[in-house]
Each structure stands twice: as structure tokens, then as C-alpha cells.
Enzyme design. Structure first.
Site, short mmCIF file in Angstrom:
data_model
loop_
_atom_site.label_atom_id
_atom_site.label_comp_id
_atom_site.label_asym_id
_atom_site.label_seq_id
_atom_site.Cartn_x
_atom_site.Cartn_y
_atom_site.Cartn_z
N ASP A 145 23.61 111.52 137.27
CA ASP A 145 24.99 111.18 137.59
C ASP A 145 25.81 110.89 136.34
OD1 ASP A 145 23.17 109.01 137.33
OD2 ASP A 145 24.78 107.65 137.95
N GLU A 146 27.09 111.01 136.50
CA GLU A 146 28.08 110.52 135.55
C GLU A 146 27.84 110.96 134.11
OE1 GLU A 146 29.54 106.49 137.78
OE2 GLU A 146 27.82 106.29 136.46
N ASN A 147 27.40 112.17 133.95
CA ASN A 147 27.33 112.74 132.61
C ASN A 147 28.67 113.37 132.30
OD1 ASN A 147 26.82 114.14 130.25
ND2 ASN A 147 25.75 115.80 131.32
#
Lengths: 688, 688
Positions: free
Chosen positions: B328-330
Site C-alpha cells: 500500500d501507499e507506495n
């Protein structure tokens, strides 16, 4: 449900007691409060100054001198507690600027990494408006000083601060212990860890760990694994865990002394080794409380062979120089009944069982000495012929201890500190290991090493054990640490409430778990009325619990008796209030407060009746509901007299006193603690 | 200090709401209460009978069929809980007389010793006046049935009993998880143990264990010890501890799926291995909350070499078939800025960062598949080209999940179950992983495996984490287990309060620790007024806490915002009361109750002002004291109108609504939850 009134009124009453309108001791109390603030144990020397050292988010700590990892970790933990209280986030690094750090800690040496008896625990703490400087000869001294430092934290509209002060402190006794019986009820690791944290907070320095009993063998042995495997129901400490506890304790300046109770209290030993018992067996783990027959056979060489293996292993596991071998309550029944033992005694000129036990102890002593250990045992081991290098642990009393000291033995007092017996803190507080009127010489006095509070665990679970220890043990810790002259009971209670409460930050559960027990008992009902009740009742004292409400070691400890605590706070405050009202002749003035309170009791009693109808676990205590209601009703009648100034008839008083006597009787092992005060009030209606 | 009034009045109001005088839904609610009693999650099929099975001290349990040690231990623990509630001591041995045992448990097979997705968790429970018979195809099914059985315990003047009933139950979804983030704030073993116990009590079956993050690397690796040694501040789980948790969970029918978040959320990885980051470093453990740049380099073979070693080790450590790789959230900032990475993308025809992450995931997938694992990741991993044997974990929502299911992927929903965001249980409760209006085919619906509540730990300590989880998660567990039609919010709250409270017997601290925090904040002062306040306020929702009251991962979590909880109980009850009063037009009738309540608020507000003067840790929240007082005052003025039947002026209402708008604004990250109801009341003064 109106018990809040109770609390308010009692708080108001208490404030009145302390702050002025009532007590003639006003000035003294104020002086004490100021002088001792929230410190417990009170330091040996305290000199207050003007000014304050403010706490802001830039509060920094520096160290100087010899600093070890133990001290750094201790500082780290203290700073986290200071953060918890102030909600500031402080730097986790030590400051490199000692001159400007708000707290400077200078230790001359690290001292022993594993604490030993007699370690220097002294410290000096100088707090000015610029800096707090803590100096100590050892790491452990610095630990003690850090706890005092934290207790000094105060706050007001100006923020958090430390008052300027000069403290020079050291303990009165070098041996200040808490015995935890992990045998009758096994106590998990977290119970021990949080209790060690609390011990350090009040400057106790010995965990006396009672590890074997009729009801359980709680230590893993690698050499004789059958002992713990067959003797513990699977509830034992692995050696890894024991080492963890020893390190955890050492990191807090606390010694860990194990106790392996023998030759009596030995049922769990002989479950796997009936051949070393004094009667054939077989044996099962004991489930009842009490004193039991199974006793090791002191005439059997197999006994010593096994014990030598055991003590050699345990001596390596436990680094403390002292090892406790119990020795208590051996009634010798199996010895008397065993012809072989009797023959042995005759052949060896051993005149009685006491002498036989001394023979046994001397054999043990050899194993211990070979392993560099000093033997300790309960009073009973103190017999003619006992070598002088044995420590007497007295459950019998100061006289027995003094007698031993006169004969050259060192000793530790536990009589008077049996916290399992549910006495109030005030009762423990006045017991002194070395009373003011001692006839011992200075040399002999030195042999009184200190004392230990004893948490025998017949009736405590992991859920309730803290409530038996930490409602009162900080006061006992003060007796062991502070000067003899620190003995004002009212001020002790004032500080005890604060200090005990602060222990919650370390995870202690003595306050928080009471409502948990009440909620479970209430069977999903509102607990307000139950809280009122539990504030006024206490479990029966001494060993009466088992007599009036028998249970076994396997019974659930979730009854109302387990939720109730010694020093029930509502009762204590009520009693203080009534005492001050009656002694000051201000019954009329305080009648409205009393009336509101008694109305609550009456109402809560009525509400409790309904609650108990739907809470079967409270059925055993159901008589307490009408009793509470009656207390309220009697109180209201009494107040009517006090308020109007009319005097009551002797008949009326007799009837009320008779009712109160009935109410004062235990039910479900619980006793109302307000009955004597109620009698005072009733008698006050007779006029002057 | 009169907050007891608050409670009383609100309790009365609540009773009134439920029991009759007010609500038109009376009959329905009663039906629901009877039908669902204290069961949570509600079983799939329940048919109540006449009669009851009494619980006495001779209550005995027998087993039949295939019984393993896990089941025996589970029965043992359930019986100890039954003992705790009833204060009976039951035999610890299983009965040899199945026909006469009060509880007979028959399992057809033991099932998997280590739970797996899709294990049969169904059971049947038939309770008659003679016997409760629990039958299940597997040990895990029997565990689920035992929890239902315990929830059925009731008591009245006749004692404890189980109502006669026929239950046939099985879960709606096979994947019912709780994610615990042990990375941002490390959670000790006892936190995990007690939460696993609570999970089993409400039939959750997956502990999703978030073990690596920017803020910490919490798993011991023997092959790459620098990872945990440099990435954790010393706060990590040893492999022995991890195995202990896996066994503890398996003994409760709970799978343990680890998450190692990558390629983003990877700061703690690259503290020791900057060479596998996408920018040179050096890196330190992150102390802030948020999304950070450090990202593993997917173009560097060293990255894969290290990850292969790591995943091979972890695959052996964690027996579960599923392994979560985060994803997530890269935000790709380091990738965009790295010329070598850009060149690699060009050379390999990788069109964007999403595609690059898919490339990375496919490389990981090989290691996982080699070790027999199924890969799971957050929404972001769902990209074209992603192999179908990967599980999508959706934080984005049901639509994303349904989309994945349509394309053949299995998935688990967490959007809607973010318990860290402080929303009420009612909000989570109505989120359905598979909404009633789904357009998925039956085949596709099967791919929706279930859901997970997510306990992200930016703002929870071991002291507060239970209060974030167990105030609401039992309701989410019901959503995952019970039929879709079980969706009455009022009845959910009624049962949630009881079931959450019962979790205390397992050591959960969500209720008991609130007063601990308040006592610490109060700086040794009485907390009554503070309890009133905390019953009416909640922490700000979503991610606003950090915005309005920034802290780091090292800050103390002991502020009023940490004591406050979602679903503040005083506010919730007040709101229910006001809603029922206003909708039923019985303002005049209920005016006395409201008046008493508002008097308390006013008084407690005034008392709080004084308290906060001596409690600096509450200074940040000091505006809440006059706000509470104002709420009381506005309420009293309002009641005056309602009671007399006079109508208020528009000016008066405007002024009050304006004040309420001010009061409704957050202070110290806290919001009064009663403002909307107050507006309702103010507007009610306008007359009809």
C-alpha cells in the site's frame, strides 16, 4: 444508585477533617502534609527550600560518574513514567550538558550488578530552581533516589514542577522484603514483573519467592524434572523464566531469594518421590489450605541424595547468597508414626522432633554451604544446636526474633506483616522489627536485618493478588525504610492512597480490577449500589475465611469476598468522619451530611436487593442488602435525634445496638466495617 | 461530582426507551431482545424452547467422538470462565457418563491442528432441561459452539441456567480477521494473548499481524538479524514468542497471517540495508505517522536476494498458507527520482510505477510460491497482469473488491472497519463485505472471503489498545459471522455492551483502564467530574488527531484524548434519549429528568475548572470545562421552555445554536458528541 452522594459527603467530611473546621490537630496535620508531601517511604532527612524546578518538554537528564546499563534503563523507565504523568515527550537521549540538565545523576560506583544484602542504597537529592542533582554511591542508591524524585512531582496552575528540597536518605533496615507465594496459587510472569516494579517504587529490595508447597512445586528442575512435572499441574516457572525474573529484579535493585519449604509443606515433592516421605504414600497434589502430614524423611539417605542434587542445581540458578528452606509447621505426625524414624532417633540420641528437624537442617546446611549459600528458615528452625550462620525468619514475633538476636542469630520479621490476613494498613504500620523499647544491645540490634510482608496465596488469583498487596504494602515498606519516628497513621493513609494509586502506571491492578469483579458479579447490571456496599465491607480477618466459607485451591476467586478489600475506603472515611464529629460534639452541625449519606445507604440497600435477585453469584451475600438498608434506617433515626437535640430512650438505643450487633456479624465471609461508628452515633443520642 | 445523576437519569431514560413508555418500536425491540438475548455474533439459526438447564456445582462435561487436546484445553478454559461467573467450583475432570453430563460435546473429527481458511466452523447446540448437546464436525466448530454456550448463561432468583434452545450455526464468511499493527507501537505478548482470547470469544478467526513498517521491524530473523536489531529499538518478537502466539491462536481456532509491508512503508528495512532502498540513505527508524519515501528498489537484484532469504525463513516460521506483502501507499517518489530505476523501466518496457510494483510483486510471488504460500496485498497490488492466485485486501471499498472478484480474484474487505479512526460501532456495523445489492454472481460472491477490522497503531499503547478494539469490534465480528439480515443497530448496541463487558474475564482492559488514565490525569484528585466529561466526548475522527494535536511514535499516550473512546457511552445514551423525547413529543414529561442531567453538567463543568487548575496534564483540554458548564446552562434554559410550554424567540435560538456550534468544535482533539441532540432540543423550544 446514589452512592456518589456517599462519596461526595465523605470527601467533604474528610476535607473538613483535614483542612480545618473540626480537628484540633489541624496544625500538626498540615505540618505533616507539607513536610511529607506525597513521599512514601518518607526519607531519612528532608529539608524543604523555597522555589521550584519547572518541568517542561525540554526536561533533560545527564549522568556523571560511573554509569551502568542498569541505571540507564532505570532512568529511561522513570522518564517514561514522567512522560505519562505530564504528557510531555522528552528526549530519549541523555544530555551531554550536565550543567544545564534539569536532572543530573552522579553515581560513584555501579555497585553489585546482582544486588546483595547490605548494598549501599543511600542517596542525596538536591533540587533547586535550576537543577535536581541526585548523587549516590551506587546504581541502586540512584534507583532509590529516582523513585523519591518521581514522588516529588507536583502540579498546579503554573504547570508541573519539583519543589526545591534537600534530601539525604538511606534505609533503616537492609532487608525489606515482599514474599510472594507462587505455590498455592501460581502467579504468572506478568504478576511478578508488575509487582517487582511496584516494589522498587516503594524501595523494597527482596522478593522472597515461595516456590514449593503442599499445593504445588513451581520451579523447573532439569536434574529432577519429575518434581515439577508431577507436582505442579503444569503451572511452573521454567529456568529461563526464573532467570528473567532475577534479571528483572536486579535491574530494579531487588534480590530474589527462593524458598523451598521442607521438611513439612512437602506434599508436592513426594507426589513424584514418595520414597523420601516419612509415610508410604501415594501422594497427590494437595487442594485444601492448611497444615498437612506429608513430611520428608530425615532418616533416609535417599532424601539427602535427592536434596543435594536439587540444592546444587538451585544454587546455580539463583545467584542470591540466601536460600530459604522453610521449616515451618512440621507437626511431626508422620515421624511419630514411623517406627524406622523412631528407631533412628533412639539410636542417634535425638531426643525429639525439634532435634530431628535440626539434624535435618544441619544436613541441608552442608549442601548449601558447599554451594556458597546462607540458610534461612522460619522460626521453627531456631533450636539449640543450630549453627549461628543461619538466618531466622520470624512469623512468631519480635520477641522470638530478639531472643534469636541475643543468641547471635540474624533475623527478619514477618509477624505483623501477614497481608493475607486482611488487617488494615494501620495495624501493620505500627509493627516495628526493632521496637523503640527494645532491650537489645547496639550489636544485637544490627542482627535484626529487617522485615518482609508475606503474600500467602491461599485466596488470591492473578486477578486479585495486587489488591491484597498494594492496598497496604507501601505502608509496610515505609516501616522498613523510614526512621522509627515516622509513625503518624492519618498521614500514612493520606500518602498511601496517593502512592498506591500511582502504582497503576506500572500496570498494577489493585484499583482497576475491583469494578471488573463487581461487573461480573452483577450479571450485566449496573454496579453503583454494589460499589457503595463494597466500600463498607471487608473480608473476615485472620484465618476465618476458610472456616466460614470453605473453598479449595481450585475454586474460583471471583466472589464478593474477592472483590472486597482490606481497609475498605468508604468505611474508613466514614469512621474518620464519625470520630471527628463525635469527639468534637458537632453532631448537629454535621447532621445534614449524615442524613444524605444514610439515605444513600438505605436506597442502595433497597436497590441491591433487586440486583441480587438477578445476580445469583451474589445470593450468598444477599443478607448484606437489607443490612445496608437497616444501617441507613438506623442512621436516619439517629440523625433525627442529633438534629433536633432530643435525647433517645435507653430502650431505643438498646434495640438499635442489638440490630447493629446482628448487622456486624459476618455473612458470606464479609463484615460491615462501620458498625462501631454507628454504635458511637447511636450512643451520642443519649445526650451529654 | 454529581455525574451519578447523569448515569441514573440516562439509565432510566434508556429503560423507558426500551421497556415501553416511549417507543413505538416497543414490541419489535422486545422481540429482538428475546430472540437474540446476549448472543453476539447472532447465530445463523436459533429456535427458543421452553425450559431451562440449571447450573449447579455438579455441572459436568463429557465428550464423545474425536477429541483432541486443543478441545480439552478449550473446554477447560470455558469451564473456568463459567466458574468465574457462577462462583461454583466444577470438577476439572471430564465426566465418564455422557448420558447424564450437563454438557455433552461430540466432534466428528479434530480438523486441522493449525487452522486453515475454509475449515468447517459450524456447530449445533441443543439445550434441553436435561442436557446441552454440542455437536460439531471439527474441534474448531466445537470451540465456536462453546462460546455461544457461554453467552447463553443467564441467572435470576432461581439461580444460573441455560435457556432451552436449538442453535444451528455456521459463519457467513470464512475470513473474519483482526489486524493488529505491532509495528508503529509495539504490543507486548500479553496484549496479543488477551486479544486472541477476545477474538475467539466473538468468533474471529484470523490474526493479521502487521509486523514491519517505517516505524519498526518487529520480527526476529535468524538469517538477517540486523533487520530487527537495527530496525526495532529492541522491541521485536523472538521466533520463540512468535511460535508461542501461533500455537496460542491455533488453540483458539485462529489463523496467524503475518504482513511484511513492501515496497513502501519500508524505512525500518533500510535502516540496516540502505543498499536495497531506492535512494542512498542513510535511514533512521521513522518517528512520525504518515506516508514516507523510503521504498525498496525493485530493479536491484540485491533486493530480491535479501527478500528470498527473508521470505524463506518467514515461510517456515509462519505455518499459515497466506502471507501479506502490504503493497500500500507506495507513492513512488524515490522511484521517480532514481535515474537507474527509470532506465530499468524503459529498458524493460515498464510503463509506470504501478507496473513496476506489479513486476516487483511477481518476483516476490515466486519466492512465496516456492514456499507454498499464497500472496495477499492491499488494493494497490491489484493491477493488470497480477496473477489470479493473489488475494486482494481492500482498504478502498466494496466496489474495488467486487471489481477484483469479477476479474477472478479473491478478496477481503477492510474499508469500513478501520477501528483506529474512532467511528461509532453503528458505522462499521452497516458495512457489508457483500452488500445486499451486489451485482456479483454466486460464483463471484464466493470470492469475497470476508473482512478484517484494522487496528492501526499510530495512537495506541498497550494501556489503551483494547479500548480502541473492544468497544466496537464484537459488532464487526457479528457482521462477518451472522446472516446479513442481522442488522438492528439498537439491539446491536444493547448486546455489544454486555459482550464487550464479558471480555473483561479474559483480561481485556478496555473498560478498566479508562479510570486509570483519568486518575493519572487528575493528579491525585477525585475523578467524578472527569468521568462525566469523558462520557460525553470522543477523539476527533479519521486522521484529524495528528493534524490538531501532533505527536510522534515516542510520545506518551496518556492524555485525555487517549482516555476518551469512540461511542462515548454517556453521549450515546443522551442522544438516544433526546431522540426518543423529541420524536415522541414528550419534552414536557421528560423535562425533570433533563433538568437534573443539565444541572449535573453545569456543576461538573464548574468542578472541572477547579480540578484542571491542579492537573496540568489537562490544561490543553481546559476549554472543555466551561463548555460542559455551558451545555448544562443551555440545557437548563431549554428545559425551562419545554417545561412551561412557552416558545422561545428566534434570537434566543440563534444565540444558543451559535454557542453550540462553538462548543462543537474540537479542543485538544476532543469533540462533544451531544451537540446535535442539544440543537434538537433548542429547536424544539420553537413550538410545533
Amino acid at each position: 444508585m446514589l452512592n456518589i452522594f456517599t462519596k461526595i459527603i465523605i470527601v467533604i467530611a474528610l476535607l473538613a477533617t483535614f483542612l480545618g473546621t473540626i480537628s484540633s490537630q489541624e496544625k500538626d496535620l498540615n505540618t505533616l502534609q507539607t513536610a511529607r508531601r506525597n513521599l512514601m517511604p518518607v526519607p531519612a532527612n528532608v529539608s524543604w527550600k523555597n522555589g521550584r524546578l519547572p518541568v517542561t518538554k525540554t526536561f533533560a537528564v545527564a549522568v556523571a560518574g560511573k554509569t551502568d546499563e542498569r541505571l540507564k534503563s532505570y532512568i529511561f523507565r522513570v522518564m517514561r513514567r514522567l512522560e505519562g504523568r505530564t504528557i510531555f515527550e522528552f528526549s530519549r537521549d541523555l544530555s551531554n550538558d550536565p550543567a544545564n540538565a534539569q536532572l543530573l545523576i552522579e553515581t560513584a560506583s555501579t555497585g553489585n550488578a546482582i544486588p546483595q544484602l547490605g548494598d549501599d542504597e543511600s542517596y542525596n537529592l538536591e533540587i533547586t530552581e535550576k537543577q535536581a542533582k541526585l548523587t549516590a554511591p551506587t546504581t541502586v542508591g540512584a534507583m532509590r533516589g529516582l523513585e523519591t524524585f518521581l514522588q516529588l512531582l507536583e502540579g498546579d496552575a503554573g504547570g508541573f514542577y519539583f519543589p526545591a528540597v534537600s534530601v539525604s536518605d538511606k534505609p533503616r533496615f537492609p532487608w525489606r522484603g515482599l514474599m510472594i507465594d507462587s505455590a498455592r496459587h501460581f502467579q504468572p510472569m506478568e504478576v511478578l514483573r508488575r509487582n517487582l516494579d511496584a516494589m522498587a517504587a516503594v524501595k523494597l529490595n527482596v522478593l522472597h519467592w515461595h516456590l514449593t508447597e503442599d499445593q504445588g512445586f513451581r520451579v523447573e528442575t532439569k536434574k529432577l524434572p519429575e518434581l515439577h512435572l508431577q507436582g505442579s499441574d503444569g503451572l511452573f516457572y521454567t529456568q529461563t523464566e526464573i532467570r528473567e525474573i532475577i534479571k528483572f529484579a536486579a535491574d530494579r535493585g531487588i534480590r530474589v531469594m527462593p524458598e523451598f519449604d521442607m521438611p513439612g509443606h512437602a506434599t508436592a515433592w513426594v507426589v513424584s518421590h514418595p520414597e523420601i516421605a516419612s509415610a508410604p504414600g501415594p501422594y497427590q497434589i494437595e487442594r485444601q489450605p492448611g497444615i498437612f502430614d506429608p513430611t520428608l524423611d530425615p532418616t533416609n539417605e535417599k532424601t539427602y541424595k535427592l536434596l543435594e542434587v536439587f540444592f546444587t542445581e538451585m544454587s546455580a540458578l539463583f545467584p542470591d547468597k540466601y536460600m530459604h528452606i522453610g521449616g515451618d509447621e512440621n507437626e511431626g505426625k508422620q515421624w511419630n508414626a514411623n517406627a524406622k524414624i523412631q528407631a533412628f532417633m533412639k539410636a542417634n540420641n535425638i531426643k525429639d522432633n525439634h532435634a530431628l528437624q535440626t539434624y535435618f537442617n544441619k544436613r541441608l546446611l552442608k549442601f548449601l554451604e558447599k554451594n556458597g549459600k546462607i540458610m534461612m528458615g522460619w522460626d521453627e528452625i531456631f533450636q539449640p544446636d543450630l549453627p549461628k550462620n543461619v538466618v531466622i525468619h520470624s512469623w512468631r514475633g519480635q520477641k522470638a526474633l530478639a531472643e534469636a538476636a541475643k543468641q547471635g542469630y540474624t533475623g527478619v520479621l514477618s509477624n505483623g506483616y501477614y497481608i493475607d490476613l486482611m488487617f488494615p494498613a494501620s495495624q501493620h504500620y505500627v509493627v516495628d522489627p526493632l521496637p523503640a523499647d527494645t532491650t537489645l544491645t547496639a550489636e544485637e540490634q544490627k542482627r535484626i536485618l529487617g522485615g518482609e510482608a508475606t503474600m500467602w496465596s491461599e485466596w488470591v488469583s492473578p486477578e486479585t493478588i495486587d489488591s491484597r498487596i498494594w492496598t497496604r504494602t507501601a505502608a509496610i515498606a515505609e516501616r522498613f525504610w523510614s526512621p522509627q519516628a515516622v509513625n503518624d497513621v492519618d498521614d500514612m493513609y493520606r500518602r498511601l492512597e496517593i502512592i498506591s494509586s500511582q502504582l497503576e502506571e506500572l500496570g498494577l491492578t489493585h484499583r482497576r480490577n475491583q469494578d471488573v469483579l463487581l461487573r461480573r458479579l452483577a450479571n450485566n447490571q449496573n454496579i453503583f449500589a454494589l460499589q457503595t456496599l463494597v466500600g463498607l465491607i471487608e473480608p473476615v480477618k485472620e484465618y476465618r475465611r476458610y472456616q466460614v466459607r470453605p473453598q479449595t485451591m481450585l475454586s474460583p476467586l471471583t466472589g464478593l469476598i474477592d472483590a472486597a478489600q482490606a481497609d475498605a475506603i468508604g468505611a474508613r472515611r466514614f469512621n474518620m468522619f464519625v470520630k471527628s464529629v463525635v469527639t468534637s460534639n458537632i453532631e448537629k452541625q454535621q447532621a445534614p451530611a449524615l442524613k444524605a449519606l444514610f439515605n444513600d445507604w438505605k436506597g442502595d440497600g433497597m436497590r441491591l436487593k433487586i440486583l441480587i435477585e438477578n445476580a445469583p453469584a451474589l445470593t450468598e451475600a444477599k443478607q448484606l442488602a437489607p443490612d445496608l438498608q437497616s444501617l441507613g434506617e438506623i442512621g436516619l433515626e439517629t440523625v433525627e435525634f442529633l438534629q433536633t437535640g432530643k435525647t433517645s430512650s435507653a430502650e431505643w438505643r438498646d434495640a438499635k445496638l442489638k440490630s447493629l450487633a446482628e448487622i456486624g456479624k459476618q455473612k458470606a465471609g464479609l463484615e460491615f466495617q462501620v458498625v462501631e461508628s454507628m454504635k458511637l452515633l447511636v450512643n451520642a443520642t443519649a445526650g451529654n
